[in-house]
Design a protein around this motif. Structure first.
Motif, PDB file in Angstrom:
ATOM      1  N   ILE A 283       4.339  61.476  60.356  1.00 51.04           N
ATOM      2  CA  ILE A 283       5.098  61.708  59.133  1.00 51.04           C
ATOM      3  C   ILE A 283       4.153  61.481  57.947  1.00 51.04           C
ATOM      4  O   ILE A 283       3.577  60.395  57.814  1.00 51.04           O
ATOM      5  N   PRO A 284       3.980  62.460  57.077  1.00 46.94           N
ATOM      6  CA  PRO A 284       3.032  62.328  55.963  1.00 46.94           C
ATOM      7  C   PRO A 284       3.594  61.474  54.818  1.00 46.94           C
ATOM      8  O   PRO A 284       4.183  61.966  53.856  1.00 46.94           O
ATOM      9  N   LEU A 285       3.404  60.173  54.928  1.00 45.27           N
ATOM     10  CA  LEU A 285       3.917  59.227  53.938  1.00 45.27           C
ATOM     11  C   LEU A 285       3.034  59.191  52.693  1.00 45.27           C
ATOM     12  O   LEU A 285       1.812  59.090  52.792  1.00 45.27           O
ATOM     13  N   ILE A 286       3.659  59.281  51.543  1.00 40.17           N
ATOM     14  CA  ILE A 286       2.959  59.055  50.278  1.00 40.17           C
ATOM     15  C   ILE A 286       3.048  57.582  49.897  1.00 40.17           C
ATOM     16  O   ILE A 286       2.074  56.962  49.476  1.00 40.17           O
ATOM     17  N   SER A 287       4.240  57.009  50.070  1.00 43.10           N
ATOM     18  CA  SER A 287       4.438  55.588  49.767  1.00 43.10           C
ATOM     19  C   SER A 287       5.564  55.040  50.620  1.00 43.10           C
ATOM     20  O   SER A 287       6.423  55.778  51.106  1.00 43.10           O
ATOM     21  N   PHE A 288       5.548  53.714  50.802  1.00 44.87           N
ATOM     22  CA  PHE A 288       6.578  53.029  51.593  1.00 44.87           C
ATOM     23  C   PHE A 288       6.672  51.611  51.048  1.00 44.87           C
ATOM     24  O   PHE A 288       5.726  50.839  51.158  1.00 44.87           O
ATOM     25  N   ASN A 289       7.794  51.259  50.427  1.00 40.77           N
ATOM     26  CA  ASN A 289       7.893  49.934  49.825  1.00 40.77           C
ATOM     27  C   ASN A 289       9.330  49.469  49.707  1.00 40.77           C
ATOM     28  O   ASN A 289      10.269  50.246  49.880  1.00 40.77           O
ATOM     29  N   LYS A 290       9.458  48.172  49.403  1.00 42.19           N
ATOM     30  CA  LYS A 290      10.778  47.599  49.132  1.00 42.19           C
ATOM     31  C   LYS A 290      11.194  47.949  47.719  1.00 42.19           C
ATOM     32  O   LYS A 290      10.385  47.979  46.801  1.00 42.19           O
ATOM     33  N   LYS A 291      12.465  48.214  47.571  1.00 42.12           N
ATOM     34  CA  LYS A 291      13.020  48.507  46.258  1.00 42.12           C
ATOM     35  C   LYS A 291      13.826  47.290  45.820  1.00 42.12           C
ATOM     36  O   LYS A 291      14.744  46.853  46.520  1.00 42.12           O
ATOM     37  N   VAL A 292      13.447  46.715  44.680  1.00 40.23           N
ATOM     38  CA  VAL A 292      14.104  45.493  44.212  1.00 40.23           C
ATOM     39  C   VAL A 292      15.473  45.820  43.642  1.00 40.23           C
ATOM     40  O   VAL A 292      15.623  46.674  42.765  1.00 40.23           O
ATOM     41  N   GLU A 293      16.495  45.155  44.167  1.00 37.05           N
ATOM     42  CA  GLU A 293      17.862  45.314  43.653  1.00 37.05           C
ATOM     43  C   GLU A 293      17.931  44.778  42.237  1.00 37.05           C
ATOM     44  O   GLU A 293      17.122  43.944  41.823  1.00 37.05           O
ATOM     45  N   ASN A 294      18.869  45.260  41.472  1.00 37.77           N
ATOM     46  CA  ASN A 294      19.110  44.704  40.146  1.00 37.77           C
ATOM     47  C   ASN A 294      19.273  43.191  40.271  1.00 37.77           C
ATOM     48  O   ASN A 294      20.182  42.698  40.935  1.00 37.77           O
ATOM     49  N   VAL A 295      18.343  42.453  39.647  1.00 39.09           N
ATOM     50  CA  VAL A 295      18.287  41.018  39.892  1.00 39.09           C
ATOM     51  C   VAL A 295      19.495  40.274  39.333  1.00 39.09           C
ATOM     52  O   VAL A 295      19.878  39.226  39.849  1.00 39.09           O
ATOM     53  N   GLU A 296      20.082  40.793  38.285  1.00 40.25           N
ATOM     54  CA  GLU A 296      21.298  40.165  37.780  1.00 40.25           C
ATOM     55  C   GLU A 296      22.411  40.246  38.823  1.00 40.25           C
ATOM     56  O   GLU A 296      23.192  39.307  38.990  1.00 40.25           O
ATOM     57  N   ASN A 297      22.470  41.378  39.549  1.00 39.27           N
ATOM     58  CA  ASN A 297      23.458  41.509  40.621  1.00 39.27           C
ATOM     59  C   ASN A 297      23.212  40.502  41.727  1.00 39.27           C
ATOM     60  O   ASN A 297      24.152  39.917  42.283  1.00 39.27           O
ATOM     61  N   ILE A 298      21.935  40.301  42.079  1.00 42.09           N
ATOM     62  CA  ILE A 298      21.597  39.306  43.103  1.00 42.09           C
ATOM     63  C   ILE A 298      22.127  37.944  42.692  1.00 42.09           C
ATOM     64  O   ILE A 298      22.788  37.239  43.465  1.00 42.09           O
ATOM     65  N   PHE A 299      21.832  37.574  41.451  1.00 46.54           N
ATOM     66  CA  PHE A 299      22.229  36.269  40.937  1.00 46.54           C
ATOM     67  C   PHE A 299      23.748  36.108  40.954  1.00 46.54           C
ATOM     68  O   PHE A 299      24.292  35.137  41.482  1.00 46.54           O
ATOM     69  N   ILE A 300      24.463  37.091  40.419  1.00 49.97           N
ATOM     70  CA  ILE A 300      25.921  37.003  40.307  1.00 49.97           C
ATOM     71  C   ILE A 300      26.575  37.010  41.684  1.00 49.97           C
ATOM     72  O   ILE A 300      27.495  36.221  41.959  1.00 49.97           O
ATOM     73  N   ASN A 301      26.099  37.880  42.587  1.00 50.27           N
ATOM     74  CA  ASN A 301      26.697  37.968  43.918  1.00 50.27           C
ATOM     75  C   ASN A 301      26.552  36.670  44.697  1.00 50.27           C
ATOM     76  O   ASN A 301      27.484  36.232  45.376  1.00 50.27           O
ATOM     77  N   ILE A 302      25.390  36.044  44.607  1.00 50.15           N
ATOM     78  CA  ILE A 302      25.184  34.778  45.320  1.00 50.15           C
ATOM     79  C   ILE A 302      26.006  33.672  44.679  1.00 50.15           C
ATOM     80  O   ILE A 302      26.601  32.835  45.364  1.00 50.15           O
ATOM     81  N   MET A 303      26.079  33.660  43.345  1.00 49.10           N
ATOM     82  CA  MET A 303      26.871  32.650  42.654  1.00 49.10           C
ATOM     83  C   MET A 303      28.334  32.735  43.069  1.00 49.10           C
ATOM     84  O   MET A 303      29.002  31.729  43.273  1.00 49.10           O
ATOM     85  N   GLU A 304      28.828  33.953  43.196  1.00 49.89           N
ATOM     86  CA  GLU A 304      30.243  34.131  43.540  1.00 49.89           C
ATOM     87  C   GLU A 304      30.497  33.932  45.026  1.00 49.89           C
ATOM     88  O   GLU A 304      31.627  33.719  45.453  1.00 49.89           O
ATOM     89  N   GLY A 305      29.403  33.957  45.814  1.00 48.74           N
ATOM     90  CA  GLY A 305      29.579  33.853  47.258  1.00 48.74           C
ATOM     91  C   GLY A 305      29.625  32.438  47.790  1.00 48.74           C
ATOM     92  O   GLY A 305      29.802  32.214  48.977  1.00 48.74           O
ATOM     93  N   GLY A 306      29.425  31.447  46.890  1.00 51.90           N
ATOM     94  CA  GLY A 306      29.507  30.065  47.338  1.00 51.90           C
ATOM     95  C   GLY A 306      28.160  29.514  47.736  1.00 51.90           C
ATOM     96  O   GLY A 306      27.119  30.086  47.467  1.00 51.90           O
ATOM     97  N   ASN A 307      28.156  28.360  48.415  1.00 50.86           N
ATOM     98  CA  ASN A 307      26.920  27.689  48.785  1.00 50.86           C
ATOM     99  C   ASN A 307      26.314  28.345  50.012  1.00 50.86           C
ATOM    100  O   ASN A 307      26.909  28.380  51.081  1.00 50.86           O
ATOM    101  N   ILE A 308      25.096  28.848  49.859  1.00 51.91           N
ATOM    102  CA  ILE A 308      24.400  29.491  50.961  1.00 51.91           C
ATOM    103  C   ILE A 308      22.975  28.965  50.988  1.00 51.91           C
ATOM    104  O   ILE A 308      22.197  29.239  50.087  1.00 51.91           O
ATOM    105  N   ASN A 309      22.600  28.207  51.982  1.00 53.17           N
ATOM    106  CA  ASN A 309      21.233  27.776  52.140  1.00 53.17           C
ATOM    107  C   ASN A 309      20.566  28.637  53.178  1.00 53.17           C
ATOM    108  O   ASN A 309      21.081  28.780  54.283  1.00 53.17           O
ATOM    109  N   ALA A 310      19.421  29.194  52.825  1.00 56.71           N
ATOM    110  CA  ALA A 310      18.693  30.044  53.755  1.00 56.71           C
ATOM    111  C   ALA A 310      17.254  29.541  53.862  1.00 56.71           C
ATOM    112  O   ALA A 310      16.293  30.262  53.688  1.00 56.71           O
ATOM    113  N   GLU A 311      17.118  28.277  54.147  1.00 59.80           N
ATOM    114  CA  GLU A 311      15.784  27.681  54.185  1.00 59.80           C
ATOM    115  C   GLU A 311      15.025  28.224  55.376  1.00 59.80           C
ATOM    116  O   GLU A 311      15.560  28.411  56.453  1.00 59.80           O
ATOM    117  N   ASN A 312      13.706  28.421  55.141  1.00 58.17           N
ATOM    118  CA  ASN A 312      12.870  28.964  56.197  1.00 58.17           C
ATOM    119  C   ASN A 312      12.326  27.826  57.048  1.00 58.17           C
ATOM    120  O   ASN A 312      12.066  26.774  56.581  1.00 58.17           O
TER     121      ASN A 312
END
Length: 312
Positions: A283-312
């Motif tokens: 497959i002739p790839l020009i680029s392949f990368n992660k697309k960053v979600e709207n960071v305000e949405n990340i913040f608000i969604n996690i805030m509304e979702g309650g306590n979530i610890n995802a420690e590595n």
């Protein structure tokens, strides 16, 4: 390693920090996110010994540092949101003053302070009066001041506040350099896109409670249920679509022109495997990368979702 365990702090009836626990690994660039009054500054001030906690532990390299003393002072550096500089001192004199306050005198002081000025890109301002420096330069000088005793962990409270884009970029590059030198850096900020771009992990706090502690990728995954990959090809879009859709971790696949937007729920190694699969199938790839979600949405969604610890 920095470990905060069951930390509590109240001011009268107001609970500023509520049973907060989180872990920050050595050498991490950690973003501490929260609205005004969420408890970020209070937590930082407790960690550096400027406030006493009601209860809990702050453990650095296996030692509970809440008792304070020289052991804590030697391990941490702090750059507050609002800082002052002393008038009628040059940049080098300013740093030498704080070197002396940390017991560094004589022949050791001047080379150290000059090397710190070079580290924060202020070498050419060595003999400039500190009160004539721009805000961005003062911020970098304050960072150098926090480094005079070579602490293991740096706490920076809103370090980019009030800086113009060029000054923010310069500060960001310095912090990346310090992280590469092995310093653990904890940054609080409201400039979420810069934290997402710069930090390896995040802590999200609200009303004194930790809502999330983990990697940026984990935050994106928890916020939306998947991350988005973007793959751009020159042709062979039908073949590429088949290969992408048959991959187990693919949640969705949308083709716009010659660009695929891929909803993905796998880990980093799964992303690598998908990219390798496309390449191995010509497959002739020009680029392949992660697309960053709207960071305000990340913040608000996690805030509304309650306590979530995802420690590595």
């Amino acid at each position: 390693m920095l470990e905060i365990k069951n930390l509590n702090k109240s001011f009268g009836r107001f609970k500023a920090v509520n049973n907060l626990s989180m872990t920050i690994g050595d050498g991490e660039l950690f973003g501490f996110v929260g609205a005004n009054g969420a408890g970020k500054t209070t937590t930082m001030k407790i960690c550096v010994g400027l406030l006493a906690a009601d209860s809990g532990e702050v453990i650095i390299d296996g030692q509970n540092t809440l008792s304070g003393g020289r052991a804590l002072r030697n391990k941490v550096g702090y750059v507050p949101d609002f800082f002052g500089v002393y008038d009628n001192l040059t940049a080098i004199e300013y740093l030498q003053f704080f070197a002396g306050a940390n017991g560094i005198w004589g022949s050791k002081s001047l080379p150290l302070c000059e090397s710190l000025l070079e580290l924060v890109n202020l070498k050419d301002k060595r003999d400039t009066q500190v009160d004539s420096l721009s805000r961005g330069m003062k911020q970098r000088l304050c960072l150098a001041r926090a480094l005079v005793h070579n602490p293991d962990i740096l706490f920076l409270d809103e370090p980019a506040s009030g800086l113009d884009p060029k000054a923010r970029f310069e500060l960001k590059e310095i912090l990346r350099n310090l992280s590469g030198m092995g310093k653990t850096i904890v940054i609080s900020s409201h400039i979420l896109p810069e934290l997402i771009e710069m930090c390896s992990s995040l802590g999200i706090i609200s009303h004194g409670e930790l809502k999330f502690n983990g990697s940026v990728e984990d935050a994106m995954l928890l916020s939306s249920g998947s991350i988005t990959l973007e793959a751009v090809v020159t042709d062979a879009t039908e073949k590429a679509a088949l290969l992408i859709k048959e991959t187990p971790s693919v949640v969705s696949c949308e083709l716009v022109g010659n660009k695929f937007n891929i909803g993905f729920s796998g880990a980093d190694e799964d992303i690598t495997a998908l990219m390798k699969k496309l390449i191995m199938n010509d497959i002739p790839l020009i680029s392949f990368n992660k697309k960053v979600e709207n960071v305000e949405n990340i913040f608000i969604n996690i805030m509304e979702g309650g306590n979530i610890n995802a420690e590595n």
